[in-house]
Design an enzyme around this catalytic site. Structure first.
Site, PDB file in Angstrom:
ATOM      1  N   HIS A 293      -6.679  15.615   7.165  1.00 24.20           N
ATOM      2  CA  HIS A 293      -7.602  14.492   6.993  1.00 24.20           C
ATOM      3  C   HIS A 293      -7.257  13.373   7.962  1.00 24.20           C
ATOM      4  CE1 HIS A 293      -4.269  14.178   4.142  1.00 24.20           C
ATOM      5  NE2 HIS A 293      -4.321  12.858   4.309  1.00 24.20           N
TER       6      HIS A 293
ATOM      7  N   HIS B 235      -7.631   9.291   8.420  1.00 23.65           N
ATOM      8  CA  HIS B 235      -7.911   8.022   7.749  1.00 23.65           C
ATOM      9  C   HIS B 235      -8.624   7.107   8.740  1.00 23.65           C
ATOM     10  CE1 HIS B 235      -4.806   8.445   4.398  1.00 23.65           C
ATOM     11  NE2 HIS B 235      -4.352   9.333   5.251  1.00 23.65           N
TER      12      HIS B 235
HETATM   13  P1  AMP Z   1      -2.062  11.245   3.030  1.00 23.88           P
HETATM   14  O1  AMP Z   1      -0.949  10.479   2.378  1.00 23.88           O
HETATM   15  O2  AMP Z   1      -2.213  10.974   4.497  1.00 23.88           O
HETATM   16  O3  AMP Z   1      -1.978  12.730   2.721  1.00 23.88           O
HETATM   17  O4  AMP Z   1      -3.399  10.694   2.397  1.00 23.88           O
HETATM   18  C1  AMP Z   1      -3.971  11.209   1.234  1.00 23.88           C
HETATM   19  C2  AMP Z   1      -4.989  10.210   0.775  1.00 23.88           C
HETATM   20  O5  AMP Z   1      -5.837  10.842  -0.154  1.00 23.88           O
HETATM   21  C3  AMP Z   1      -4.417   8.972   0.082  1.00 23.88           C
HETATM   22  O6  AMP Z   1      -4.808   7.805   0.806  1.00 23.88           O
HETATM   23  C4  AMP Z   1      -5.031   9.033  -1.322  1.00 23.88           C
HETATM   24  O7  AMP Z   1      -5.356   7.769  -1.827  1.00 23.88           O
HETATM   25  C5  AMP Z   1      -6.266   9.882  -1.076  1.00 23.88           C
HETATM   26  N1  AMP Z   1      -6.798  10.600  -2.205  1.00 23.88           N
HETATM   27  C6  AMP Z   1      -6.128  11.373  -3.088  1.00 23.88           C
HETATM   28  N2  AMP Z   1      -6.967  11.915  -3.981  1.00 23.88           N
HETATM   29  C7  AMP Z   1      -8.205  11.477  -3.657  1.00 23.88           C
HETATM   30  C8  AMP Z   1      -9.513  11.698  -4.204  1.00 23.88           C
HETATM   31  N3  AMP Z   1      -9.712  12.463  -5.265  1.00 23.88           N
HETATM   32  N4  AMP Z   1     -10.561  11.066  -3.613  1.00 23.88           N
HETATM   33  C9  AMP Z   1     -10.369  10.284  -2.536  1.00 23.88           C
HETATM   34  N5  AMP Z   1      -9.169  10.060  -1.967  1.00 23.88           N
HETATM   35  C10 AMP Z   1      -8.105  10.643  -2.523  1.00 23.88           C
END
Ligand code: AMP
Length: 113
Positions: free
Chosen positions: A99, A101
């Site tokens: 993903h 950001h």
């Molecule tokens: P990372 O730490 O780069 O893996 O980012 C994962 C991101 O996913 C974090 O910013 C979380 O807040 C976000 N996240 C986790 N679950 C969900 C969800 N169900 N919907 C939207 N964002 C999510």
């Protein structure tokens, strides 16, 4: 292994969609760290950059094109924004479906913590 983002892609859990095309889905982060915080995920189940090769050029390019589209849609393109991909444990990755950001609406420090 199916991640929470895999479940979002399947429609099993909801998201607030920001943008979608044949390659990627973008949705609001559930725990935003900035006024604008959108995640863009590939529709194929890549883990992170360790999982790609030349065959993934198209989807990798689409992730960045989607970041540009998302920034414009969210109104932060002119002021500036940050595009981040966390890879693996030291990179801070917590969801093991690739993903990007897209964060904006405030100024960010450099280097990150
Ligand atoms: P990372 O730490 O780069 O893996 O980012 C994962 C991101 O996913 C974090 O910013 C979380 O807040 C976000 N996240 C986790 N679950 C969900 C969800 N169900 N919907 C939207 N964002 C999510």
């Amino acid at each position: 292994m199916t991640t929470i983002f895999g479940k979002i892609l399947k429609g099993d859990i909801p998201c607030t969609k920001v943008y979608e095309d044949d390659w990627v889905l973008a949705f609001d982060d559930v725990a935003p760290q900035a006024p604008v915080h959108v995640l863009i995920i590939p529709k194929i189940p890549l883990v992170n950059l360790n999982d790609v090769d030349e065959s993934h050029e198209k989807v990798l390019g689409r992730l960045l094109l989607a970041a540009r589209i998302v920034a414009a849609k969210k109104g932060v393109a002119t002021a500036g924004y940050r595009v981040v991909m966390n890879n693996g444990e030291n990179g801070g990755q917590s969801v093991y479906h690739m993903h990007v950001h897209v964060m904006g609406g405030r100024a960010f420090a450099w280097p990150p913590g």
